[in-house]
Design a protein around this motif. Structure first.
Motif, PDB file in Angstrom:
ATOM      1  N   GLN A  16       0.833  -1.209   0.000  1.00 17.86           N
ATOM      2  CA  GLN A  16       0.000   0.000   0.000  1.00 17.86           C
ATOM      3  C   GLN A  16       0.866   1.257   0.000  1.00 17.86           C
ATOM      4  OE1 GLN A  16      -3.163   0.482  -0.513  1.00 17.86           O
ATOM      5  NE2 GLN A  16      -3.800  -1.635  -0.469  1.00 17.86           N
ATOM      6  N   LYS A  17       1.938   1.265   0.802  1.00 17.83           N
ATOM      7  CA  LYS A  17       2.857   2.421   0.821  1.00 17.83           C
ATOM      8  C   LYS A  17       3.513   2.586  -0.542  1.00 17.83           C
ATOM      9  CE  LYS A  17       2.952   4.204   4.991  1.00 17.83           C
ATOM     10  NZ  LYS A  17       2.556   5.579   5.215  1.00 17.83           N
ATOM     11  N   ASP A  18       3.915   1.472  -1.134  1.00 18.04           N
ATOM     12  CA  ASP A  18       4.535   1.515  -2.452  1.00 18.04           C
ATOM     13  C   ASP A  18       3.571   2.072  -3.488  1.00 18.04           C
ATOM     14  OD1 ASP A  18       6.841   0.928  -4.138  1.00 18.04           O
ATOM     15  OD2 ASP A  18       5.584  -0.650  -5.012  1.00 18.04           O
ATOM     16  N   LEU A  19       2.320   1.640  -3.434  1.00 22.19           N
ATOM     17  CA  LEU A  19       1.309   2.146  -4.357  1.00 22.19           C
ATOM     18  C   LEU A  19       1.122   3.644  -4.184  1.00 22.19           C
ATOM     19  CD1 LEU A  19      -0.892   1.740  -6.494  1.00 22.19           C
ATOM     20  CD2 LEU A  19      -2.436   1.074  -4.641  1.00 22.19           C
ATOM     21  N   GLU A  20       1.007   4.091  -2.946  1.00 20.18           N
ATOM     22  CA  GLU A  20       0.844   5.528  -2.681  1.00 20.18           C
ATOM     23  C   GLU A  20       2.027   6.324  -3.217  1.00 20.18           C
ATOM     24  OE1 GLU A  20       0.281   5.959   1.544  1.00 20.18           O
ATOM     25  OE2 GLU A  20      -1.470   4.627   1.531  1.00 20.18           O
ATOM     26  N   PHE A  21       3.233   5.821  -3.008  1.00 17.49           N
ATOM     27  CA  PHE A  21       4.429   6.499  -3.487  1.00 17.49           C
ATOM     28  C   PHE A  21       4.431   6.592  -5.008  1.00 17.49           C
ATOM     29  CE2 PHE A  21       8.775   6.287  -5.108  1.00 17.49           C
ATOM     30  CZ  PHE A  21       9.305   7.452  -4.556  1.00 17.49           C
ATOM     31  N   CYS A  22       4.116   5.482  -5.670  1.00 12.79           N
ATOM     32  CA  CYS A  22       4.121   5.463  -7.134  1.00 12.79           C
ATOM     33  C   CYS A  22       3.075   6.415  -7.702  1.00 12.79           C
ATOM     34  CB  CYS A  22       3.891   4.045  -7.641  1.00 12.79           C
ATOM     35  SG  CYS A  22       5.292   2.945  -7.338  1.00 12.79           S
ATOM     36  N   VAL A  23       1.894   6.433  -7.115  1.00 12.42           N
ATOM     37  CA  VAL A  23       0.851   7.352  -7.575  1.00 12.42           C
ATOM     38  C   VAL A  23       1.309   8.796  -7.401  1.00 12.42           C
ATOM     39  CG1 VAL A  23      -1.486   8.195  -7.119  1.00 12.42           C
ATOM     40  CG2 VAL A  23      -1.060   5.732  -7.253  1.00 12.42           C
ATOM     41  N   ALA A  24       1.855   9.113  -6.238  1.00 10.38           N
ATOM     42  CA  ALA A  24       2.314  10.479  -5.960  1.00 10.38           C
ATOM     43  C   ALA A  24       3.439  10.899  -6.910  1.00 10.38           C
ATOM     44  CB  ALA A  24       2.771  10.601  -4.514  1.00 10.38           C
ATOM     45  N   ALA A  25       4.285   9.944  -7.280  1.00 10.39           N
ATOM     46  CA  ALA A  25       5.426  10.239  -8.148  1.00 10.39           C
ATOM     47  C   ALA A  25       5.054  10.195  -9.630  1.00 10.39           C
ATOM     48  CB  ALA A  25       6.553   9.247  -7.870  1.00 10.39           C
ATOM     49  N   GLY A  26       3.837   9.756  -9.928  1.00 14.09           N
ATOM     50  CA  GLY A  26       3.433   9.643 -11.326  1.00 14.09           C
ATOM     51  C   GLY A  26       4.080   8.457 -12.033  1.00 14.09           C
ATOM     52  N   ASP A  27       4.510   7.477 -11.269  1.00  9.79           N
ATOM     53  CA  ASP A  27       5.163   6.289 -11.810  1.00  9.79           C
ATOM     54  C   ASP A  27       4.103   5.245 -12.144  1.00  9.79           C
ATOM     55  OD1 ASP A  27       6.614   4.005 -12.361  1.00  9.79           O
ATOM     56  OD2 ASP A  27       7.672   3.952 -10.433  1.00  9.79           O
ATOM     57  N   ARG A  28       3.591   5.296 -13.364  1.00  5.95           N
ATOM     58  CA  ARG A  28       2.501   4.409 -13.767  1.00  5.95           C
ATOM     59  C   ARG A  28       2.931   2.944 -13.818  1.00  5.95           C
ATOM     60  NH1 ARG A  28      -2.453   5.303 -13.464  1.00  5.95           N
ATOM     61  NH2 ARG A  28      -3.041   4.634 -15.520  1.00  5.95           N
ATOM     62  N   PHE A  29       4.157   2.694 -14.257  1.00  2.00           N
ATOM     63  CA  PHE A  29       4.647   1.324 -14.298  1.00  2.00           C
ATOM     64  C   PHE A  29       4.740   0.757 -12.877  1.00  2.00           C
ATOM     65  CE2 PHE A  29       8.019  -1.899 -14.519  1.00  2.00           C
ATOM     66  CZ  PHE A  29       7.515  -2.700 -15.528  1.00  2.00           C
ATOM     67  N   GLY A  30       5.314   1.518 -11.967  1.00  2.00           N
ATOM     68  CA  GLY A  30       5.394   1.091 -10.575  1.00  2.00           C
ATOM     69  C   GLY A  30       4.014   0.919  -9.965  1.00  2.00           C
ATOM     70  N   GLU A  31       3.096   1.789 -10.336  1.00  2.00           N
ATOM     71  CA  GLU A  31       1.713   1.680  -9.853  1.00  2.00           C
ATOM     72  C   GLU A  31       1.103   0.349 -10.286  1.00  2.00           C
ATOM     73  OE1 GLU A  31      -2.572   3.950 -10.495  1.00  2.00           O
ATOM     74  OE2 GLU A  31      -0.734   4.966 -11.109  1.00  2.00           O
ATOM     75  N   ALA A  32       1.333  -0.005 -11.546  1.00  2.00           N
ATOM     76  CA  ALA A  32       0.803  -1.273 -12.053  1.00  2.00           C
ATOM     77  C   ALA A  32       1.412  -2.454 -11.305  1.00  2.00           C
ATOM     78  CB  ALA A  32       1.093  -1.398 -13.545  1.00  2.00           C
ATOM     79  N   LEU A  33       2.713  -2.420 -11.076  1.00  2.00           N
ATOM     80  CA  LEU A  33       3.353  -3.515 -10.348  1.00  2.00           C
ATOM     81  C   LEU A  33       2.820  -3.605  -8.923  1.00  2.00           C
ATOM     82  CD1 LEU A  33       7.062  -3.271 -11.554  1.00  2.00           C
ATOM     83  CD2 LEU A  33       5.197  -4.668 -12.473  1.00  2.00           C
ATOM     84  N   SER A  34       2.558  -2.468  -8.313  1.00  2.00           N
ATOM     85  CA  SER A  34       1.997  -2.466  -6.959  1.00  2.00           C
ATOM     86  C   SER A  34       0.609  -3.095  -6.955  1.00  2.00           C
ATOM     87  CB  SER A  34       1.922  -1.040  -6.409  1.00  2.00           C
ATOM     88  OG  SER A  34       3.215  -0.507  -6.235  1.00  2.00           O
ATOM     89  N   HIS A  35      -0.207  -2.751  -7.941  1.00  2.00           N
ATOM     90  CA  HIS A  35      -1.540  -3.358  -8.033  1.00  2.00           C
ATOM     91  C   HIS A  35      -1.431  -4.871  -8.229  1.00  2.00           C
ATOM     92  CE1 HIS A  35      -4.415  -0.118  -7.746  1.00  2.00           C
ATOM     93  NE2 HIS A  35      -3.658   0.631  -8.536  1.00  2.00           N
ATOM     94  N   ASN A  36      -0.485  -5.300  -9.053  1.00  2.00           N
ATOM     95  CA  ASN A  36      -0.297  -6.738  -9.239  1.00  2.00           C
ATOM     96  C   ASN A  36       0.106  -7.402  -7.923  1.00  2.00           C
ATOM     97  OD1 ASN A  36      -0.063  -9.135 -11.043  1.00  2.00           O
ATOM     98  ND2 ASN A  36       2.036  -9.050 -10.271  1.00  2.00           N
TER      99      ASN A  36
END
Length: 86
Positions: A16-36
């Motif tokens: 969840q922290k990783d997802l929040e960080f990726c969203v805040a940073a605009g890192d769509r690839f990281g966001e997808a990996l976090s969702h996975n």
């Protein structure tokens, strides 16, 4: 690693922290990996509808980005879900 050793609550906090960080940073690839990752966690918990939702979000982002290899991994996760959750 946390998923592999059964530390689901710790893994959830981390993902969840990783997802929040990726969203805040605009890192769509990281966001997808976090969702996975969250989807895999929810699969282990047998929360299949929640898992499916996260896999579908991840797949949509990865498809939009053209990340075919990662999208195939997520699709494989979706395909491995029990039929009753479709």
């Amino acid at each position: 690693l946390l998923l592999d050793i059964g530390e689901l609550d710790s893994a959830e906090k981390y993902f969840q922290k990783d997802l929040e960080f990726c969203v805040a940073a605009g890192d769509r690839f990281g966001e997808a990996l976090s969702h996975n990752n969250i989807g895999e966690l929810e699969m282990k918990r047998a929360s299949f509808e929640t898992a499916r939702r996260h896999f579908e979000i991840a797949l949509g982002i990865l498809s939009h980005l053209g990340a075919r290899q990662q999208a195939l991994i997520v699709q494989s996760n979706l395909d491995s879900m029990p039929e009753s959750t479709a």
